[in-house]
Write an enzyme that holds these catalytic residues in place. Structure first.
Site, PDB file in Angstrom:
ATOM      1  N   LYS A 109       0.841  -1.202   0.000  1.00 21.30           N
ATOM      2  CA  LYS A 109       0.000   0.000   0.000  1.00 21.30           C
ATOM      3  C   LYS A 109       0.877   1.253   0.000  1.00 21.30           C
ATOM      4  O   LYS A 109       0.616   2.219  -0.735  1.00 21.30           O
ATOM      5  CB  LYS A 109      -0.926  -0.015   1.227  1.00 21.30           C
ATOM      6  CG  LYS A 109      -2.023  -1.053   1.112  1.00 21.30           C
ATOM      7  CD  LYS A 109      -2.744  -1.347   2.419  1.00 21.30           C
ATOM      8  CE  LYS A 109      -3.721  -2.517   2.210  1.00 21.30           C
ATOM      9  NZ  LYS A 109      -4.373  -2.975   3.419  1.00 21.30           N
ATOM     10  N   GLN A 152      -4.299  -1.727   9.720  1.00 18.34           N
ATOM     11  CA  GLN A 152      -4.206  -3.031   9.057  1.00 18.34           C
ATOM     12  C   GLN A 152      -4.790  -4.128   9.954  1.00 18.34           C
ATOM     13  O   GLN A 152      -4.405  -4.270  11.118  1.00 18.34           O
ATOM     14  CB  GLN A 152      -2.735  -3.333   8.711  1.00 18.34           C
ATOM     15  CG  GLN A 152      -2.530  -4.616   7.940  1.00 18.34           C
ATOM     16  CD  GLN A 152      -3.183  -4.586   6.547  1.00 18.34           C
ATOM     17  OE1 GLN A 152      -3.094  -3.606   5.825  1.00 18.34           O
ATOM     18  NE2 GLN A 152      -3.852  -5.671   6.182  1.00 18.34           N
ATOM     19  N   ASP A 211     -10.973   2.750   4.569  1.00 17.47           N
ATOM     20  CA  ASP A 211     -11.284   1.321   4.443  1.00 17.47           C
ATOM     21  C   ASP A 211     -12.795   1.101   4.358  1.00 17.47           C
ATOM     22  O   ASP A 211     -13.245   0.027   3.979  1.00 17.47           O
ATOM     23  CB  ASP A 211     -10.736   0.555   5.660  1.00 17.47           C
ATOM     24  CG  ASP A 211      -9.580  -0.354   5.291  1.00 17.47           C
ATOM     25  OD1 ASP A 211      -9.417  -0.634   4.089  1.00 17.47           O
ATOM     26  OD2 ASP A 211      -8.857  -0.790   6.200  1.00 17.47           O
TER      27      ASP A 211
END
Ligand code: NDP
Length: 294
Positions: free
Chosen positions: A54, A98, A121
């Site tokens: 990412k 994460q 997200d």
């Protein structure tokens, strides 16, 4: 009949290029580039790889990347304090924690603390709630389902009135996918481990989204001819001829399914590349939201 192969690598590159151009334009007009904070807790190798990937993509697109790597023994309070700090930092547009977090941490409590306007997200309950409601739109759509929708759009699939079957009902893939397809006017059936007659549902599907995590469980003979198959699954299949001793396959048996389907995503090279590309698009959107508030 052999299906059209939906090339996720090509479509993901198209998304990245759109983001790259928009970021360059933002930089030129506003002297500002989007910033994504990634928060990694502990040393899980797969999570570290995802975060690195990412960060690398951010750099390629001109997005500022701010990495926070905390030790595995980080407390709930310490993690929530970091999230609060990032919420308040105007240099940070998107916050990505994460997952999975180490077991002693309360994932839901952490995700709830992320500023809605920085929830790139798309996992904040308010974003998910808006996705579920008629006439409401979330600020951000979870990246993997958003990627699947883009693949369908680029393939020119008609969703209005289509019978869509989703295999799997997880919070990150199956459930938001069902809401998106329903918003796109498909008639949606969600199947899961307790579904009685999976075969009967599959035989009716014009569109199939497979997100179960079971090696090649759907075979060509289970499908309706012409179905569009989006295979989200990523599974390791033993393969002595491969360097690592295994290869990656989906939830759908690609070889038999491609003889029946109208279009199908391969694994790898289908949904996988889309997820990070959509995260970049969400980060750009977060920066646009921040600029609109200035
Ligand atoms: P989860 O394990 O959270 O969910 C799996 C779902 O599949 C559950 O709803 C479960 O049902 C259902 N299921 C399990 N077995 C069966 C069965 N035999 N028949 C019908 N349904 C079944 O997985 P995720 O949603 O997180 O991930 C699914 C797959 O997608 C994995 O392979 C994962 O690696 C991959 N993935 C890929 C991404 C990408 O970027 N390409 C991103 C995210 C995930 P129940 O609810 O009843 O338990």
């Amino acid at each position: 009949m052999s299906a059209t192969i939906i090339d996720g690598k090509v479509i993901a590159e198209k998304v990245r290029e759109e983001v790259r151009l928009a970021v360059a334009n933002m930089q030129q007009v506003h002297g500002y580039a989007p910033g994504l904070a990634t928060v990694l807790v502990g040393e899980d190798p797969a999570s570290s790889t995802y975060v690195r990937s990412k960060q690398r993509t951010c750099e390629q697109l001109g997005i500022r990347s701010l990495g926070y790597h905390l030790p595995a023994e980080t407390t709930q309070k310490e993690l929530e304090n970091l999230v609060a700090e990032l919420n308040a930092n105007p240099e940070v547009n998107g916050i990505l924690v994460q997952l999975p977090l180490p077991k002693h941490l309360d994932e839901e409590a952490v995700l709830n603390k992320i500023d809605l306007a920085k929830d790139v997200d798309g996992f904040h309950p308010v974003n998910i709630g808006r996705l579920a409601m008629k006439g409401r739109d979330p600020l951000f759509i979870p990246c993997t389902p958003a990627g699947c929708m883009r693949l369908l759009e680029e393939t020119g699939v008609t969703l209005k009135g289509a019978d869509a079957v989703i295999l799997g009902r997880s919070n990150i893939v199956g459930l938001p996918m069902a809401m998106l397809l329903q918003k796109a006017d498909a008639t949606v059936t969600i199947c899961h481990s307790r579904t009685k007659d999976l075969q009967a549902h599959l035989k009716r599907a014009d569109v199939l989204i497979a997100a179960v995590g079971r090696t090649e469980m759907v075979t060509g003979d289970m499908l309706k001819p012409g179905v569009v198959v989006i295979d989200v699954g990523i599974n390791q299949k033993e393969d002595p001829t491969a360097k690592r001793g295994y290869r990656l396959v989906g939830d759908v048996d690609f070889e038999s399914a491609k003889e029946v389907a109208g279009a199908i995503t391969p694994v790898p090279g289908g949904v996988g590349p889309m997820t990070i590309a959509m995260l970049m698009a969400n980060t750009l959107r977060a920066a646009e939201i921040a600029l609109s508030k200035k």
